[in-house]
Design a protein around this motif. Structure first.
Motif, PDB file in Angstrom:
ATOM      1  N   CYS A   1      -0.549   3.171  -4.372  1.00 58.06           N
ATOM      2  CA  CYS A   1      -0.378   1.972  -5.165  1.00 58.06           C
ATOM      3  C   CYS A   1       0.140   0.797  -4.000  1.00 58.06           C
ATOM      4  O   CYS A   1      -0.294  -0.518  -4.338  1.00 58.06           O
ATOM      5  CB  CYS A   1       0.719   2.020  -6.200  1.00 58.06           C
ATOM      6  SG  CYS A   1       0.300   3.265  -7.553  1.00 58.06           S
ATOM      7  N   ALA A   2       0.662   1.062  -3.091  1.00 62.27           N
ATOM      8  CA  ALA A   2       1.353   0.249  -2.132  1.00 62.27           C
ATOM      9  C   ALA A   2       0.138  -0.411  -1.313  1.00 62.27           C
ATOM     10  O   ALA A   2      -0.030  -1.293  -0.927  1.00 62.27           O
ATOM     11  CB  ALA A   2       2.381   0.547  -1.252  1.00 62.27           C
ATOM     12  N   HIS A   3      -0.759   0.517  -0.566  1.00 64.31           N
ATOM     13  CA  HIS A   3      -1.588   0.210   0.360  1.00 64.31           C
ATOM     14  C   HIS A   3      -3.033   0.043  -0.136  1.00 64.31           C
ATOM     15  O   HIS A   3      -3.850  -0.316   0.845  1.00 64.31           O
ATOM     16  CB  HIS A   3      -1.614   1.432   1.369  1.00 64.31           C
ATOM     17  CG  HIS A   3      -0.332   1.613   2.061  1.00 64.31           C
ATOM     18  ND1 HIS A   3       0.050   0.731   2.970  1.00 64.31           N
ATOM     19  CD2 HIS A   3       0.378   2.651   2.116  1.00 64.31           C
ATOM     20  CE1 HIS A   3       1.195   1.156   3.242  1.00 64.31           C
ATOM     21  NE2 HIS A   3       1.347   2.582   2.987  1.00 64.31           N
ATOM     22  N   CYS A   4      -3.435   0.182  -1.270  1.00 69.31           N
ATOM     23  CA  CYS A   4      -4.850   0.039  -1.821  1.00 69.31           C
ATOM     24  C   CYS A   4      -4.955  -0.818  -2.971  1.00 69.31           C
ATOM     25  O   CYS A   4      -4.891  -0.468  -4.276  1.00 69.31           O
ATOM     26  CB  CYS A   4      -5.289   1.446  -2.213  1.00 69.31           C
ATOM     27  SG  CYS A   4      -5.224   2.635  -1.008  1.00 69.31           S
ATOM     28  N   PRO A   5      -4.879  -2.164  -2.542  1.00 66.24           N
ATOM     29  CA  PRO A   5      -4.690  -3.299  -3.690  1.00 66.24           C
ATOM     30  C   PRO A   5      -6.108  -3.120  -4.595  1.00 66.24           C
ATOM     31  O   PRO A   5      -5.887  -3.982  -5.698  1.00 66.24           O
ATOM     32  CB  PRO A   5      -4.837  -4.500  -3.000  1.00 66.24           C
ATOM     33  CG  PRO A   5      -5.311  -4.353  -1.472  1.00 66.24           C
ATOM     34  CD  PRO A   5      -5.057  -2.712  -1.412  1.00 66.24           C
ATOM     35  N   ARG A   6      -7.057  -2.619  -4.195  1.00 65.66           N
ATOM     36  CA  ARG A   6      -8.181  -2.599  -5.312  1.00 65.66           C
ATOM     37  C   ARG A   6      -8.382  -1.418  -6.048  1.00 65.66           C
ATOM     38  O   ARG A   6      -9.391  -1.135  -6.743  1.00 65.66           O
ATOM     39  CB  ARG A   6      -9.673  -2.690  -4.321  1.00 65.66           C
ATOM     40  CG  ARG A   6      -9.719  -3.932  -3.285  1.00 65.66           C
ATOM     41  CD  ARG A   6     -11.218  -4.086  -2.868  1.00 65.66           C
ATOM     42  NE  ARG A   6     -11.009  -5.241  -1.727  1.00 65.66           N
ATOM     43  CZ  ARG A   6     -11.977  -5.573  -1.064  1.00 65.66           C
ATOM     44  NH1 ARG A   6     -13.003  -4.651  -0.958  1.00 65.66           N
ATOM     45  NH2 ARG A   6     -12.136  -6.720  -0.410  1.00 65.66           N
ATOM     46  N   LEU A   7      -7.389  -0.481  -5.755  1.00 67.78           N
ATOM     47  CA  LEU A   7      -7.395   0.774  -6.842  1.00 67.78           C
ATOM     48  C   LEU A   7      -7.577   0.183  -8.295  1.00 67.78           C
ATOM     49  O   LEU A   7      -6.983  -0.244  -8.981  1.00 67.78           O
ATOM     50  CB  LEU A   7      -6.136   1.260  -6.559  1.00 67.78           C
ATOM     51  CG  LEU A   7      -6.151   2.774  -6.793  1.00 67.78           C
ATOM     52  CD1 LEU A   7      -7.178   3.736  -5.762  1.00 67.78           C
ATOM     53  CD2 LEU A   7      -4.554   3.465  -6.656  1.00 67.78           C
ATOM     54  N   ARG A   8      -8.610   0.967  -8.704  1.00 71.30           N
ATOM     55  CA  ARG A   8      -8.933   0.741 -10.261  1.00 71.30           C
ATOM     56  C   ARG A   8      -8.298   2.063 -11.022  1.00 71.30           C
ATOM     57  O   ARG A   8      -8.128   1.695 -12.162  1.00 71.30           O
ATOM     58  CB  ARG A   8     -10.419   0.458 -10.665  1.00 71.30           C
ATOM     59  CG  ARG A   8     -10.886  -0.503 -10.079  1.00 71.30           C
ATOM     60  CD  ARG A   8     -12.411  -1.134  -9.994  1.00 71.30           C
ATOM     61  NE  ARG A   8     -13.044   0.192  -9.722  1.00 71.30           N
ATOM     62  CZ  ARG A   8     -14.398   0.077  -9.495  1.00 71.30           C
ATOM     63  NH1 ARG A   8     -15.084  -1.038  -9.726  1.00 71.30           N
ATOM     64  NH2 ARG A   8     -15.054   1.266  -9.293  1.00 71.30           N
ATOM     65  N   ALA A   9      -8.278   3.160 -10.562  1.00 68.12           N
ATOM     66  CA  ALA A   9      -8.011   4.471 -11.228  1.00 68.12           C
ATOM     67  C   ALA A   9      -7.745   5.574 -10.210  1.00 68.12           C
ATOM     68  O   ALA A   9      -8.060   5.507  -9.184  1.00 68.12           O
ATOM     69  CB  ALA A   9      -9.345   4.860 -12.167  1.00 68.12           C
ATOM     70  N   TYR A  10      -6.605   6.160 -10.770  1.00 67.04           N
ATOM     71  CA  TYR A  10      -6.127   7.281 -10.168  1.00 67.04           C
ATOM     72  C   TYR A  10      -5.665   8.555 -10.959  1.00 67.04           C
ATOM     73  O   TYR A  10      -5.163   8.465 -12.032  1.00 67.04           O
ATOM     74  CB  TYR A  10      -5.228   6.872  -9.014  1.00 67.04           C
ATOM     75  CG  TYR A  10      -3.831   6.442  -9.825  1.00 67.04           C
ATOM     76  CD1 TYR A  10      -2.848   7.297  -9.957  1.00 67.04           C
ATOM     77  CD2 TYR A  10      -3.318   5.308  -9.924  1.00 67.04           C
ATOM     78  CE1 TYR A  10      -1.883   6.982 -10.723  1.00 67.04           C
ATOM     79  CE2 TYR A  10      -2.429   4.467 -10.516  1.00 67.04           C
ATOM     80  CZ  TYR A  10      -1.482   5.666 -10.837  1.00 67.04           C
ATOM     81  OH  TYR A  10      -0.371   5.117 -11.505  1.00 67.04           O
ATOM     82  N   THR A  11      -5.885   9.645 -10.209  1.00 66.79           N
ATOM     83  CA  THR A  11      -5.118  10.941 -10.973  1.00 66.79           C
ATOM     84  C   THR A  11      -4.415  11.515  -9.901  1.00 66.79           C
ATOM     85  O   THR A  11      -4.757  12.203  -9.011  1.00 66.79           O
ATOM     86  CB  THR A  11      -6.486  11.971 -11.250  1.00 66.79           C
ATOM     87  OG1 THR A  11      -7.443  11.251 -12.172  1.00 66.79           O
ATOM     88  CG2 THR A  11      -5.894  12.947 -11.706  1.00 66.79           C
ATOM     89  N   LEU A  12      -3.322  11.319  -9.900  1.00 63.85           N
ATOM     90  CA  LEU A  12      -2.163  11.900  -9.019  1.00 63.85           C
ATOM     91  C   LEU A  12      -0.951  12.298  -9.889  1.00 63.85           C
ATOM     92  O   LEU A  12       0.070  11.486 -10.034  1.00 63.85           O
ATOM     93  CB  LEU A  12      -1.733  10.660  -8.084  1.00 63.85           C
ATOM     94  CG  LEU A  12      -3.131  10.054  -7.347  1.00 63.85           C
ATOM     95  CD1 LEU A  12      -2.312   8.784  -6.761  1.00 63.85           C
ATOM     96  CD2 LEU A  12      -3.179  10.956  -6.126  1.00 63.85           C
ATOM     97  N   LYS A  13      -1.023  13.345 -10.369  1.00 65.32           N
ATOM     98  CA  LYS A  13       0.086  14.055 -11.193  1.00 65.32           C
ATOM     99  C   LYS A  13       1.379  14.476 -10.320  1.00 65.32           C
ATOM    100  O   LYS A  13       1.086  15.307  -9.413  1.00 65.32           O
ATOM    101  CB  LYS A  13      -0.540  15.235 -12.129  1.00 65.32           C
ATOM    102  CG  LYS A  13      -1.638  14.756 -12.880  1.00 65.32           C
ATOM    103  CD  LYS A  13      -1.450  13.598 -13.885  1.00 65.32           C
ATOM    104  CE  LYS A  13      -2.530  13.192 -14.803  1.00 65.32           C
ATOM    105  NZ  LYS A  13      -2.486  12.314 -15.786  1.00 65.32           N
TER     106      LYS A  13
END
Length: 378
Positions: free
Chosen positions: A352-364
């Motif tokens: 979340c801090a280093h990837c400003p273009r992140l659109r979706a993640y699965t990190l449980k």
């Protein structure tokens, strides 16, 4: 047929009928003359989607009434979904493809998708024969997508496409079969016969250094996508694709994106050969029975400028968490990351801090019942 009052304009009817399954289009054509003209209009049939839960999933009588059968001549882009384990669905799909082939159709795009379970020991010969027939007649075919076809694809199909479909722009054969029967020689003939190919999906064993060199030739059309699936025993025995060949391909096609899917059949030493530094990897899917930490760290070091999507299926560990944090810090262009094991909070925070273009993640952060749903980033 009587004309109803308050008739909708033909362009509105055409827009509506484009989204109807085959049988509903046939029913609409029987309402009145105006509806019949709209339902049989070429615009309605130009882009046709046939889903397994509509036309191909019902007990069949006739696929289409005779007066509408000629509408198949209007189909240019066909997406056909069927269930191979259901006889009516499979038979309708096979007969539709066979009839299209028999008309020497102007088909431009064909995408086949199987839903449900594949019958045990089913080679799909009837379906594949129909695909062969289409490739033999549709000389204007530009896009052929068989990624969702769970049958073993062979050299004969590739050679048929090479000899009859010179205008191919995209071809995807990287399906989920456990046997790779498309040899490098057939792919080489395909590339020589189809100079306009811009997107190609194959099993690793189907590729060769000679194919990379043909793709890097100065007179080739720009190559946009190369998808390689490494999942069967043939892939594990494939000859390595050298880094210098990848570097030459990347120089020739600077916009090229490569998708790599590495499955458990690949031993660690083969993974090392596949992950060459010069490969412009845009999507990396790791589902390995061997070490996963090493490939994640390798991606962080060498694919930072190109990586857009990462999927990891592995056992949770502190080493994997650390590797994921390293990758997050390096790959600012990431748009999706999906890790199907529990990770520590610092991993999610890093992406979340280093990837400003992140659109979706699965990190449980805790174990949840599957299927795990991704988190969408606003």
């Amino acid at each position: 047929m009587a004309e109803p009052r308050g008739q909708l304009p033909e362009e509105v009817l055409v827009f509506i009928f484009r989204h109807l399954p085959l049988r509903d289009r046939a029913a609409a054509a029987r309402v009145c003359r105006a509806w019949a003209m709209a339902a049989t209009c070429s615009t309605v049939w130009h882009d046709t989607n046939i889903s397994s839960n509509t036309s191909c999933n019902r007990e069949r009588e006739d696929m289409l009434p005779p007066h509408m059968s000629a509408c198949l001549n209007h189909i240019r882009n066909l997406r056909l979904e069927f269930e191979p384990s259901r006889k009516p669905s499979r038979q309708t799909a096979t007969e539709l493809l066979t009839e299209l082939a028999g008309r020497a159709s102007g088909l431009r795009s064909l995408r086949l998708e199987c839903r449900g379970e594949k019958p045990l020991f089913d080679a799909g010969r009837d379906v594949l024969d129909a695909v062969h027939a289409v490739c033999g007649s549709a000389r204007e075919l530009r896009h052929l997508d068989l990624r969702r076809l769970p049958f073993t694809l062979d050299d004969a199909l590739v050679l048929k496409a090479a000899s009859n479909c010179p205008e191919l722009h995209s071809l995807f054969l990287d399906n989920s079969t456990l046997i790779g029967s498309v040899g490098p020689g057939s792919v080489l003939k395909l590339l020589e016969a189809c100079p306009h190919l811009r997107a190609l999906g194959l099993h690793l064993a189907s590729m060769s250094r000679a194919s990379l060199e043909v793709l890097a030739a100065p007179d080739r059309a720009p190559l946009a996508l190369l998808a390689l699936r490494c999942a069967c025993p043939e892939d594990a025995r494939a000859s390595p694709l050298p880094n210098e060949a990848w570097a030459a391909l990347r120089r020739r096609h600077p916009g090229l994106e490569v998708e790599l899917e590495l499955e458990p059949a690949l031993p660690a030493e083969i993974v090392t050969c596949v992950l060459q530094p010069a490969v412009p990897v845009a999507a990396l899917r790791l589902n390995l029975s061997s070490d996963t930490v090493g490939p994640v760290r390798f991606a962080a070091r060498h694919y930072a400028a190109t990586l857009r999507a990462l999927e990891v299926r592995a056992s949770a560990s502190a080493e994997l968490d650390a590797a994921l944090e390293e990758l997050a810090a390096c790959c600012a262009g990431l748009r999706e990351v999906h890790c199907f094991c529990v990770v520590r909070p610092s991993v999610r925070d890093a992406f979340c801090a280093h990837c400003p273009r992140l659109r979706a993640y699965t990190l449980k952060l805790t174990r949840e019942p599957h299927p795990w749903r991704p988190t969408l980033v606003a």
